[in-house]
Design a protein around this motif. Structure first.
Motif: not given
Length: 116
Positions: A65-67, A90-92, A94, A111, A113
């Motif tokens: 999962v990353f932002i 801001g995108s999240i 998986r 990002k 992670y």
């Protein structure tokens, strides 16, 4: 490794990351490079910061999962065939282990992670 410390702040946006060119067999376009720093790997879960410069590369993903902190990119899913996604601050997202992707970065992407 820069370690996460309980109760302390880590500036993920300001960390200096050493970059290396993407291996030739993964380059799809341009001359992208990537850099990362592992922050923690306790209990079999890795936490870190990853960055890619403009260009395109193929990859096989891990469970993650990353932002997105900064930049812009498109991720295409070649296996399984899923709709492409657009990434921006801001995108999240998986990802699942074994997904085959093509990352096209327009503006250096950074990002945070969590992978395991």
């Amino acid at each position: 490794m820069t370690a996460l410390t309980a109760g302390a702040v880590t500036d993920a946006a300001g960390l200096t990351l050493g970059h290396e060119p993407v291996p030739a067999e993964q380059v799809v376009a341009g001359t992208p490079s990537t850099g990362y720093v592992d922050l923690d790997d306790a209990r079999g879960v890795g936490i870190g910061v990853w960055e890619m410069t403009p260009g395109a590369m193929s990859d096989v993903e891990s469970d993650e999962v990353f932002i997105v902190l900064s930049g812009s990119a498109t991720v295409e899913f070649t296996d399984p065939a899923l709709p492409a996604i657009e990434l921006r601050a801001g995108s999240i997202v998986r990802l699942e282990a074994g997904m085959h992707t093509v990352w096209t970065v327009r503006e250096t992407l950074r990002k945070v992670y969590v992978a395991g």
